[in-house]
Design a protein around this motif. Structure first.
Motif, short mmCIF file in Angstrom:
data_model
loop_
_atom_site.label_atom_id
_atom_site.label_comp_id
_atom_site.label_asym_id
_atom_site.label_seq_id
_atom_site.Cartn_x
_atom_site.Cartn_y
_atom_site.Cartn_z
N ALA A 148 0.91 -1.71 -0.55
CA ALA A 148 -0.27 -0.47 0.41
C ALA A 148 1.09 1.23 0.26
O ALA A 148 0.74 2.30 -0.93
N LEU A 149 2.01 1.03 1.11
CA LEU A 149 3.04 2.65 1.28
C LEU A 149 3.83 2.74 -0.33
O LEU A 149 3.69 3.32 -0.78
N ARG A 150 3.79 1.55 -1.45
CA ARG A 150 4.57 1.94 -2.27
C ARG A 150 3.10 2.21 -3.60
O ARG A 150 4.44 3.48 -3.96
N ALA A 151 2.90 1.92 -3.19
CA ALA A 151 1.03 1.85 -3.95
C ALA A 151 1.60 3.23 -4.21
O ALA A 151 1.12 4.58 -4.84
N ILE A 152 1.14 3.97 -3.03
CA ILE A 152 1.02 5.44 -2.99
C ILE A 152 2.08 6.59 -3.07
O ILE A 152 1.69 7.28 -3.99
N PHE A 153 3.15 5.67 -2.31
CA PHE A 153 4.10 6.76 -3.54
C PHE A 153 4.11 6.86 -4.93
O PHE A 153 4.79 7.46 -5.91
N VAL A 154 4.53 5.62 -5.33
CA VAL A 154 5.08 5.40 -6.55
C VAL A 154 3.44 6.56 -7.76
O VAL A 154 3.61 7.06 -8.75
N ASN A 155 2.77 6.34 -7.10
CA ASN A 155 1.31 7.57 -7.67
C ASN A 155 1.48 8.93 -7.35
O ASN A 155 0.46 9.34 -7.81
N GLY A 156 2.61 9.47 -6.23
CA GLY A 156 2.57 10.32 -5.76
C GLY A 156 1.49 10.80 -5.32
O GLY A 156 1.13 11.95 -5.49
N LEU A 157 0.89 10.89 -4.14
CA LEU A 157 -0.19 10.16 -4.00
C LEU A 157 -0.15 12.10 -2.59
O LEU A 157 1.27 11.76 -2.26
N ALA A 158 -0.43 12.87 -2.43
CA ALA A 158 -0.42 14.46 -1.55
C ALA A 158 -0.92 13.21 -0.27
O ALA A 158 -1.51 14.00 0.70
N VAL A 159 0.23 13.02 0.51
CA VAL A 159 0.13 12.50 2.18
C VAL A 159 1.29 13.15 3.13
O VAL A 159 2.25 13.07 2.34
N LYS A 160 1.11 12.99 3.77
CA LYS A 160 2.47 13.21 5.53
C LYS A 160 2.29 12.68 5.97
O LYS A 160 1.07 12.61 6.80
N ASP A 161 3.70 12.66 7.49
CA ASP A 161 2.89 12.26 8.68
C ASP A 161 2.50 10.73 8.62
O ASP A 161 1.19 10.38 9.14
N VAL A 162 2.39 9.93 7.69
CA VAL A 162 2.22 8.44 7.63
C VAL A 162 2.19 7.27 8.67
O VAL A 162 4.02 7.79 9.49
N GLN A 163 1.64 6.68 8.90
CA GLN A 163 2.48 6.06 10.55
C GLN A 163 1.19 5.04 10.19
O GLN A 163 0.45 4.36 9.39
#
Length: 303
Positions: free
Chosen positions: A266-281
């Protein structure tokens, strides 16, 4: 590891009610085990059989390789029950001396006081005059008086404040480090998660789960990710739900939470797709979630 408790296919019926149904488990020396479950799940009946207060309808119960009613077993066993009752008109010293006299190698009085938090001044007080917290310390001391190798604690921290609870469990951990075997029940699931090496989760008279807190959570509770959106939270939520690794998404207290079987994917997909998130837990979940999911699922299956 020396096996202290052995249950094999144990069932217990009361008239037409099956309280315990085909339960099997063993506990080794020096282990700390929590026996959990909703009211009526079979916990109390199981402990009563281990203490020799009840006989199983079917199966076998052995403690130190012997039936629980054997004197040799009782001389190595101590119990602290939820209800604290003491004999009237006896002083604390008299009560402790009486119980210590029943055992071949009782715990020294000074060691007993250090282990349970009782003060020397308490020894000359009448037991019925003690405060609620002092009575629980006395109950703990009575359980330890015979210097037992096996200890049962039934809801031992009910009514204690946070500091007293922490101190109690520190002492229990010290007893386990000495090789004493601990089996306890509690409704404070966080206690079980923090203290127990192993959890036996009962439901409807059966052993529904058996393992360490982390093992039970890993099998039952979905892992989740949470983060704060950098942009439009509604847009981010729709983008997250399009990812194959994301099962569900919800907002709570300004954070977006997603459940997933694989947090790495899930994290890989979020970053590969460049989704605008911060403060990941990353959150594994809590034992109370596993408890709720397991008992709910079994109740639904029984309908």
């Amino acid at each position: 590891m020396e096996q202290v408790i052995e249950l094999h296919n144990v069932s217990k019926s009361f008239h037409d009610k099956l309280a315990v149904n085909q339960v099997s488990f063993t506990l080794g020396r020096g282990s700390v085990t929590a026996l959990l479950g909703p009211n009526g799940a079979g916990k109390t009946t199981t402990i009563a059989m281990l203490l020799g207060l009840l006989e199983p309808t079917k199966g076998s119960v052995k403690v130190f390789g012997l039936p629980p009613k054997e004197l040799k077993v009782k001389q190595r066993t101590g119990a602290m029950l939820q209800e604290v009752s003491v004999m009237d008109r006896l002083k604390v010293r008299e009560l402790l001396s009486l119980i210590r006299s029943y055992y071949p190698q009782p715990m020294e009085m000074e060691v007993l006081l250090q282990a349970t938090g009782l003060e020397s001044a308490d020894l000359n007080r009448y037991a019925e005059k003690l405060s609620g917290g002092q009575k629980r310390s006395l109950s703990f001391a009575l359980a330890l008086a015979g210097n037992p190798d096996l200890l049962f604690f039934d809801e031992p921290t009910v009514g204690l404040d946070t500091t007293a609870r922490r101190q109690f469990w520190e002492k229990v951990r010290g007893l386990a480090a000495q090789g004493k075997t601990i089996l306890f029940t509690t409704h404070y699931l966080q206690e079980a998660e923090d203290i127990a090496d192993r959890i036996l989760l009962f439901n409807r008279g059966m052993l529904a789960a058996d393992g360490s807190p982390d093992e039970i959570k890993a099998r039952i509770v979905k892992k989740s990710l949470s983060f704060r959106p950098l942009g439009d939270p509604l847009l981010l939520r729709s983008q997250l739900l399009e990812l194959p690794a994301v099962e569900a998404c919800f907002e709570k207290e300004g954070r977006l939470h997603v459940t997933t079987e694989n947090t790495d994917e899930a994290l890989r997909a979020i970053f590969v797709n460049g989704l605008a998130v911060k403060d990941v837990q990353i959150d594994q979940g809590k034992l109370d979630e596993a408890f709720e999911q397991l008992t709910m699922n079994q109740e639904e299956a029984a309908l």
